[in-house]
Design an enzyme around this catalytic site. Structure first.
Site, PDB file in Angstrom:
ATOM      1  CG  ASN A   1       8.912   3.508  -2.976  1.00 33.35           C
ATOM      2  OD1 ASN A   1       8.318   4.412  -2.392  1.00 33.35           O
ATOM      3  ND2 ASN A   1       8.626   3.151  -4.210  1.00 33.35           N
TER       4      ASN A   1
ATOM      5  CG  ASP B   1       9.542  -1.224  -2.448  1.00 32.68           C
ATOM      6  OD1 ASP B   1      10.556  -1.008  -3.141  1.00 32.68           O
ATOM      7  OD2 ASP B   1       8.434  -0.710  -2.697  1.00 32.68           O
TER       8      ASP B   1
ATOM      9  CG  HIS C   1      12.303   8.915   2.489  1.00 37.49           C
ATOM     10  ND1 HIS C   1      10.974   9.132   2.221  1.00 37.49           N
ATOM     11  CD2 HIS C   1      12.900  10.134   2.376  1.00 37.49           C
ATOM     12  CE1 HIS C   1      10.782  10.425   1.946  1.00 37.49           C
ATOM     13  NE2 HIS C   1      11.935  11.046   2.026  1.00 37.49           N
TER      14      HIS C   1
ATOM     15  N   PRO D   1       0.825  -1.215   0.000  1.00 35.21           N
ATOM     16  CG  PRO D   1      -0.054  -1.063   2.164  1.00 35.21           C
ATOM     17  CD  PRO D   1       0.715  -1.973   1.253  1.00 35.21           C
ATOM     18  CG  ASP D   2      -0.611   5.053  -1.739  1.00 33.34           C
ATOM     19  OD1 ASP D   2      -1.405   4.803  -0.807  1.00 33.34           O
ATOM     20  OD2 ASP D   2      -0.947   5.723  -2.740  1.00 33.34           O
ATOM     21  CG  PHE D   3       3.241   6.141   3.018  1.00 38.24           C
ATOM     22  CD1 PHE D   3       3.527   5.537   4.228  1.00 38.24           C
ATOM     23  CD2 PHE D   3       4.123   5.937   1.971  1.00 38.24           C
ATOM     24  CE1 PHE D   3       4.657   4.764   4.402  1.00 38.24           C
ATOM     25  CE2 PHE D   3       5.265   5.174   2.122  1.00 38.24           C
ATOM     26  CZ  PHE D   3       5.535   4.584   3.336  1.00 38.24           C
ATOM     27  NE  ARG D   4       1.632  11.990   3.214  1.00 36.14           N
ATOM     28  CZ  ARG D   4       2.853  11.436   3.226  1.00 36.14           C
ATOM     29  NH1 ARG D   4       3.255  10.683   2.222  1.00 36.14           N
ATOM     30  NH2 ARG D   4       3.662  11.647   4.258  1.00 36.14           N
TER      31      ARG D   4
HETATM   32  P1  OAD Z   1       2.152   8.765  -0.897  1.00 37.29           P
HETATM   33  O1  OAD Z   1       1.245   7.699  -0.393  1.00 37.29           O
HETATM   34  O2  OAD Z   1       2.175  10.039  -0.161  1.00 37.29           O
HETATM   35  O3  OAD Z   1       1.788   9.087  -2.405  1.00 37.29           O
HETATM   36  C1  OAD Z   1       1.608   8.076  -3.350  1.00 37.29           C
HETATM   37  C2  OAD Z   1       1.176   8.715  -4.652  1.00 37.29           C
HETATM   38  O4  OAD Z   1       1.135   7.715  -5.636  1.00 37.29           O
HETATM   39  C3  OAD Z   1      -0.208   9.363  -4.603  1.00 37.29           C
HETATM   40  O5  OAD Z   1      -0.173  10.594  -5.305  1.00 37.29           O
HETATM   41  C4  OAD Z   1      -1.088   8.343  -5.310  1.00 37.29           C
HETATM   42  O6  OAD Z   1      -2.175   8.950  -5.984  1.00 37.29           O
HETATM   43  C5  OAD Z   1      -0.122   7.746  -6.300  1.00 37.29           C
HETATM   44  N1  OAD Z   1      -0.402   6.363  -6.705  1.00 37.29           N
HETATM   45  C6  OAD Z   1      -0.812   5.313  -5.956  1.00 37.29           C
HETATM   46  N2  OAD Z   1      -0.909   4.189  -6.682  1.00 37.29           N
HETATM   47  C7  OAD Z   1      -0.529   4.528  -7.946  1.00 37.29           C
HETATM   48  C8  OAD Z   1      -0.411   3.817  -9.184  1.00 37.29           C
HETATM   49  N3  OAD Z   1      -0.653   2.504  -9.286  1.00 37.29           N
HETATM   50  N4  OAD Z   1      -0.014   4.507 -10.273  1.00 37.29           N
HETATM   51  C9  OAD Z   1       0.260   5.832 -10.216  1.00 37.29           C
HETATM   52  N5  OAD Z   1       0.163   6.548  -9.075  1.00 37.29           N
HETATM   53  C10 OAD Z   1      -0.210   5.914  -7.956  1.00 37.29           C
HETATM   54  O7  OAD Z   1       3.595   8.107  -1.000  1.00 37.29           O
HETATM   55  P2  OAD Z   1       4.998   8.863  -1.122  1.00 37.29           P
HETATM   56  O8  OAD Z   1       4.874  10.101  -1.923  1.00 37.29           O
HETATM   57  O9  OAD Z   1       5.979   7.847  -1.543  1.00 37.29           O
HETATM   58  O10 OAD Z   1       8.205   8.397   4.438  1.00 37.29           O
HETATM   59  O11 OAD Z   1       5.267   9.250   0.392  1.00 37.29           O
HETATM   60  C11 OAD Z   1       6.463   9.895   0.733  1.00 37.29           C
HETATM   61  C12 OAD Z   1       6.920   9.497   2.112  1.00 37.29           C
HETATM   62  O12 OAD Z   1       5.845   9.665   3.043  1.00 37.29           O
HETATM   63  C13 OAD Z   1       7.268   8.035   2.249  1.00 37.29           C
HETATM   64  O13 OAD Z   1       8.590   7.761   1.828  1.00 37.29           O
HETATM   65  C14 OAD Z   1       7.101   7.807   3.723  1.00 37.29           C
HETATM   66  C15 OAD Z   1       5.868   8.585   3.981  1.00 37.29           C
HETATM   67  O14 OAD Z   1       5.749   9.120   5.246  1.00 37.29           O
HETATM   68  C16 OAD Z   1       8.904   7.643   5.278  1.00 37.29           C
HETATM   69  O15 OAD Z   1       8.710   6.482   5.398  1.00 37.29           O
HETATM   70  C17 OAD Z   1       9.948   8.361   6.017  1.00 37.29           C
END
Ligand code: OAD
Length: 342
Positions: free
Chosen positions: A113, A115, A132, A39-42
């Site tokens: 990431n 991973d 990170h 899963p992503d974060f936000r």
């Molecule tokens: P976010 O979860 O903040 O953002 C993920 C982005 O990817 C969002 O804009 C989603 O819309 C998009 N997304 C998700 N699935 C997708 C897909 N299949 N294709 C295209 N876009 C997609 O994640 P990050 O930006 O990586 O920090 O978050 C940054 C940091 O915040 C992470 O490294 C983590 C977190 O707190 C630490 O762990 C220190």
């Protein structure tokens, strides 16, 4: 790049394949790994931060906050067990990075990431900057003594919290928490990479966490965004190309238009079908992926000792002057460059 009309992916494919591009810098986040099942974060509903209520955090990002970790390490370790590398296979987007490397035009991948799917997809360690951090090494947060990955994993698997053998301090993987500095390698390579870039590809990131969030706005070359939503200052420049949607679909499209579609499929299939997770490998009794990763990490570590430590003192000086990562507030996420710390 041709300047007539609004550029799109086919303009970019021409720019890439007709010799205009020799130095691609890719900046990625959690969205490039969601297709791998991480899963992503936000993202609303599916993002980690939406689904952490079971950890009873005061606020979602506390799980990666160093002060909170000192008080409640259980929250991070619950999540770490789920996210620990070795269970996931690279996505098409990860394999595209390898295609760029094979074509000799990948300058660097800056990834937020942890991973390690970039390297599992076959990209050379020196092409990847883990902005990170990663799970590759673990240290005591007090005396900085190292704990091996094997020891940490064993303790984690027993649902225990890893503690330093020397001082009993808490041990954590070298993932950059809020309030901590980014790795020295990030600062060492960044300026030259950004100056050299003739194409920047940004994918799967909300550009909410600084200083990473400000990187795309620091280049002057053409930029492509592959993301589910528009982020940062993308769209403000005439040369920007924004491909909204799943990044695997967007990258497939770009690869096809570059004439690299077949190679992309081959590379991806070789990793996604032949590559086995730790559990699958262990079941098969073969050389485990864990061992492969260990060898890769060992190599990376040796390279680091040979190459980087010579400059580490200088880099340390620079990083000491820069405070840790932080989340963009609403204004800064719109004006990404305003909170840049790099
Ligand atoms: P976010 O979860 O903040 O953002 C993920 C982005 O990817 C969002 O804009 C989603 O819309 C998009 N997304 C998700 N699935 C997708 C897909 N299949 N294709 C295209 N876009 C997609 O994640 P990050 O930006 O990586 O920090 O978050 C940054 C940091 O915040 C992470 O490294 C983590 C977190 O707190 C630490 O762990 C220190």
């Amino acid at each position: 790049m041709p300047s007539n009309g609004k550029p799109d992916l086919s303009t970019m494919a021409d720019y890439i394949t007709k010799g205009g591009v020799s130095s691609v810098v890719v900046m990625v986040g959690a969205g490039i790994s969601t297709a791998a099942g991480i899963p992503d974060f936000r993202s609303p509903k599916t993002g980690l931060y939406h689904n952490l209520s079971r950890l009873k955090l005061p606020y979602a990002e506390a799980v990666f906050d160093i002060d909170y970790f000192r008080k409640q390490p259980e929250a991070f370790y619950t999540l770490a067990q789920e996210l620990y590398p070795g269970k996931f296979k690279p996505t098409l987007f990860h394999s595209f990075l390898k295609v760029l490397e094979e074509k000799g035009i990948l300058r660097r991948v800056y990834t937020q990431n942890i991973d390690t799917l970039e390297e599992i997809a076959g990209v050379e360690a020196d092409k990847v900057v883990y902005a990170h951090g990663s799970f590759a090494e673990n240290h005591c947060i007090d005396c900085h003594a190292e704990m091996s990955k094997e020891d940490l994993r064993e303790i984690m698997e027993k649902d225990d919290i890893p503690r330093c053998k020397k001082c009993k301090g808490l041990v954590k993987p070298d993932i950059v928490f809020f309030g901590e500095n980014l790795p020295a390698r990030f600062f060492k390579l960044l300026d030259n990479d950004l100056s050299a870039a003739d194409l920047v590809i940004v994918a799967g990131t909300s550009l909410q966490v600084h200083p990473f969030a400000s990187l795309p706005s620091q280049v002057s070359c053409p930029r492509i965004l592959f993301n589910l939503e528009a982020v940062g200052d993308f769209g403000r420049r005439k040369t920007d190309v924004i491909r909204l949607g799943a990044c695997d679909e967007g990258i497939r499209d770009l690869a096809d238009q570059c004439g690299w579609g077949k190679r992309l499929t081959e590379l991806w299939e070789s990793k996604s079908k032949k590559w086995k997770s730790v559990e699958e490998e262990e079941e098969a009794g073969a050389k485990t992926q864990k061992e492969v990763l260990k060898a890769v990490n060992q190599e990376a570590k040796e390279e680091k000792i040979d190459g980087e430590d010579k400059e580490s003192k200088e880099v340390e000086k620079i990083t000491e002057q820069i405070s840790g990562i932080e989340i963009a507030d609403e204004t800064s996420s719109k004006e990404t460059s305003s909170k840049s710390k790099v």
